[in-house]
Write a protein that holds these residues in place. Structure first.
Motif, PDB file in Angstrom:
ATOM      1  N   GLU A 648     -17.028 -36.001 -45.210  1.00  8.39           N
ATOM      2  CA  GLU A 648     -16.855 -35.592 -46.602  1.00  8.39           C
ATOM      3  C   GLU A 648     -17.582 -34.324 -47.019  1.00  8.39           C
ATOM      4  O   GLU A 648     -17.139 -33.856 -47.990  1.00  8.39           O
ATOM      5  N   THR A 660      -9.667 -37.519 -51.450  1.00  6.62           N
ATOM      6  CA  THR A 660      -9.307 -38.751 -52.384  1.00  6.62           C
ATOM      7  C   THR A 660      -9.639 -40.432 -51.992  1.00  6.62           C
ATOM      8  O   THR A 660      -9.829 -41.248 -52.279  1.00  6.62           O
ATOM      9  N   SER A 661      -9.956 -40.160 -50.667  1.00  5.10           N
ATOM     10  CA  SER A 661     -10.260 -41.523 -49.888  1.00  5.10           C
ATOM     11  C   SER A 661     -11.093 -41.113 -48.545  1.00  5.10           C
ATOM     12  O   SER A 661     -10.837 -39.988 -47.997  1.00  5.10           O
ATOM     13  N   SER A 662     -12.122 -41.997 -48.162  1.00  3.72           N
ATOM     14  CA  SER A 662     -12.730 -41.892 -46.881  1.00  3.72           C
ATOM     15  C   SER A 662     -12.813 -43.422 -46.372  1.00  3.72           C
ATOM     16  O   SER A 662     -13.181 -44.239 -47.278  1.00  3.72           O
ATOM     17  N   TYR A 663     -13.097 -43.569 -45.046  1.00  2.00           N
ATOM     18  CA  TYR A 663     -13.073 -44.859 -44.582  1.00  2.00           C
ATOM     19  C   TYR A 663     -13.404 -44.576 -42.980  1.00  2.00           C
ATOM     20  O   TYR A 663     -13.239 -43.554 -42.426  1.00  2.00           O
TER      21      TYR A 663
END
Length: 678
Positions: A648, A660-663
């Protein structure tokens, strides 16, 4: 099934023959006169094959792999026995494929089904259940499996256990499920099985090192009420108190510039002359750091290696109050179980201190060798350990690079000092591009199943979207959404050839300089690519290139390998594959840096947790036709594995996109980023 299948079979047979006759099928000429008849006859053949397969499976399940009269009698007399034997035979069929044969006569080795490592069974539970029937020499727990093995000291013990336990609940351990047993000719050798006769080189154990009175004096000198300078703490699994220097568990090191007010208690001074009298050299100076751990039954300490740069050789641990089993593990899979008797002193130096991790499993019982040569179960009691160390001033220069934090810092510093694009490009050329050219076909054979989250991302794209796969490998994400136009690129000409042979639009290109016009793609995926780039500047350049080719508002999905391959109790798919039979990547490789490597990076042990961020990961390739005698070639791929939040942070440096999204997904850090709309 035995009564239902024939009725179903003849019903389908009559229907299919009737359809064939209605269609005027020429039996003598074997020709169809209508497409409808062709379909009906094909349906009949497929159904016939399926029914026959089911019948054969039912027959196989009832083939008795153990033909002992006792087992046959139990099956005849009990419906539960038939069910038990069916499950047992299934396990034994699988074992027979691994060369483990069942026996119809009593053997010392017994397979125990329906329980095992995969069901959460503890070794001590099984041993306690078996000991009433005879002495036990070994218990083999197969990782991840719902079966295990017990080796009795004599045939009589094995027979008594078989008679009492097969197909029944154990009266000694009622918490265990119904067990089903089988004699086996051999018990599998497993490197992960504890071996009490194995001792790591450099490990010494002095039993009865202190007297009862000295033990009491040492225990009384610890003041648990004094918590000045955070020297006394209560951790999750134990109470801890430090003297001399505080060991920081957040950094796995000590603050060498901030000694504690309390030095090592003078009650310990008699230990060092006594140790020298026993012929053990404790170094030029005695220890200056002491950690006292107090364990209640059920407590333990995770596997660890004392930080190389923090402490000198040796490290010594005195066990007071009770005995315990300490596990030592090597990266090559060796596992030694060492009993630390009460009032004994353990000395770890050299390889035992630097290359083997050690820890105490959190449980309330231990399996230990008995005086007669078998195994016994011993309940744990409250135990206190005194661990003595001497703080190291300077860096470690040992040869055990894969465990050494000093070596990793030197490697990282060399990588940063090299700094130039030319050096990083050279490392990638030698240990990424050249390697994948050599292993392209073999690599492609091992990569088929798509990651579910990546697949969902691709399949969610709207019709007509343009998707770019950067570093597409063997194109396993192509043709997953037939409504989009997909193009890919890879640095490996071998993998690009594999893709083109499959009919996909793939060209050879480097992710640092994509040969596409700006803004042409609606979406981009890059799975397991940028962790092969040897500097942050080059990884950042790759992300910028992918954002460049996206249209405003376009999205990209990036996957990189995570340094942490286990989240909580959940192991990644990478770690779970360690027990796979025939997995070429799990074979042991020496942890020596390749001689021709541009930089002295550590070699990672496959299917284990990562110890360092910049590593060589071996690829062991066994070409088709190679015999087992021949040594398969090993290739070393460069990886930079990512810490949490690092991906990120990298993407945040690109000005015209937003994460917009991290996982976290099965040992990978993942982000979805979107190019800023115009």
């Amino acid at each position: 099934m035995a009564t239902e299948c024939p009725v179903f079979l003849f019903t389908v047979f009559d229907f299919s023959i009737y359809g064939c006759l209605r269609c005027n099928w020429n039996w003598k000429g074997h020709m169809f006169l209508s497409s409808a008849c062709n379909f009906l006859f094909l349906q009949f053949i497929i159904t016939l094959l399926l029914v026959l397969a089911l019948i054969m499976d039912d027959i196989c399940d009832n083939v008795n792999y153990i033909s002992s009269p006792r087992a046959l009698s139990y099956v005849r007399d009990s419906k539960q026995g038939k069910k038990v034997l069916k499950h047992m035979n299934k396990v034994l069929r699988n074992l027979s494929k691994l060369g483990i044969k069942s026996s119809d006569v009593p053997r010392k080795g017994v397979m125990v089904g329906n329980v095992g490592h995969g069901t959460g069974l503890q070794e001590a539970e099984l041993l306690r259940a078996c000991l009433p029937f005879g002495a036990v020499q070994a218990v083999v727990m197969v990782p991840g499996m719902a079966y295990c093995f017990v080796v009795f000291a004599d045939l009589a013990g094995a027979e008594r256990a078989y008679s009492a336990l097969h197909g029944r609940r154990n009266p000694v351990s009622p918490d265990l499920p119904v067990l089903y047993l089988a004699y086996v000719d051999s018990v599998p050798g497993c490197d992960s099985v504890c071996k009490f006769d194995l001792k790591p080189p450099g490990l010494l154990l002095y039993e009865d090192f202190v007297t009862d009175a000295e033990e009491e004096s040492l225990l009384n000198c610890v003041d648990w009420t004094n918590t000045s300078c955070h020297s006394g703490k209560v951790l999750k699994q134990r109470r801890v108190k430090h003297y001399g220097y505080e060991f920081r568990y957040d950094t796995n090191n000590v603050d060498k510039d901030c000694p504690l007010p309390e030095g090592i208690p003078p009650e310990c001074d008699f230990l060092w002359p006594r140790l020298r009298q026993r012929g053990c050299d404790v170094g030029a100076q005695p220890p200056d750091q002491l950690t006292v751990n107090h364990y209640e039954p059920g407590h333990g300490i995770p596997q660890h290696v004392d930080t190389h740069s923090a402490f000198e050789d040796p490290i010594m641990s005195l066990s007071l109050g009770a005995s315990v089993v300490m596990d030592f593990k090597h990266l090559d899979g060796r596992h030694a179980a060492v009993v630390l008797p009460r009032r004994s002193l353990l000395v770890m130096s050299g390889e035992a201190r630097l290359a083997w991790s050690h820890g105490i499993t959190a449980r309330k019982t231990d399996v230990m060798p008995s005086a007669g040569g078998g195994l016994v179960v011993q309940d744990r009691s409250a135990r206190t350990s005194f661990t003595f160390r001497r703080v190291r001033h300077g860096e470690c220069r040992c040869e055990h690079r894969d465990r050494c934090d000093s070596h990793q810092r030197r490697s990282t510093a060399a990588l940063e000092a090299a700094g130039t694009d030319e050096m990083a490009a050279g490392l990638e050329s030698q240990h990424v591009h050249e390697v994948y050219e050599k292993i392209a076909d073999h690599f492609s054979e091992t990569r088929h199943k798509p990651w579910p989250n990546v697949l969902a991302f691709v399949q969610a794209l709207p019709p007509g979207a343009v998707l770019l796969d950067v570093g597409c490998g063997n194109a396993k994400y192509f043709a997953r959404n037939t409504k989009v136009f997909q193009v890919g690129c890879d640095t490996s000409t071998g993998l690009a050839r594999v893709c083109r042979e499959r009919g996909f639009e793939v060209l050879t290109a480097n992710c640092l300089q994509l040969p596409f016009r700006s803004g042409f793609a609606d979406c981009c995926i890059s799975i397991a690519v940028i962790h092969h780039l040897a500097s942050q500047a080059r990884r950042l350049r790759a992300v910028r290139e992918m954002v460049r080719v996206l249209r405003p508002g376009g999205r990209a999905l990036l996957y990189v390998w995570s340094k942490d391959q286990q989240r909580g109790m959940q192991r990644s798919a990478y770690l779970k594959q360690a027990s796979c039979v025939g997995d070429v990547e799990t074979k042991t490789v020496k942890d020596e840096t390749p001689r021709d490597a541009l930089l002295p990076l550590p070699v990672h042990t496959n299917r284990t947790q990562f110890k360092h961020q910049d590593v060589f990961v071996p690829w062991i390739m066994k070409p088709s036709g190679t015999t087992c005698v021949q040594t398969p070639p090993t290739f070393y791929r460069y990886y930079h594995v990512f810490e949490e939040g690092e991906l990120e942070q990298l993407c945040s440096l690109v000005s015209n996109c937003t994460v917009t999204s991290s996982y976290y997904d099965q040992g990978n850090w993942c982000v979805i980023l979107q190019k800023t709309p115009a």
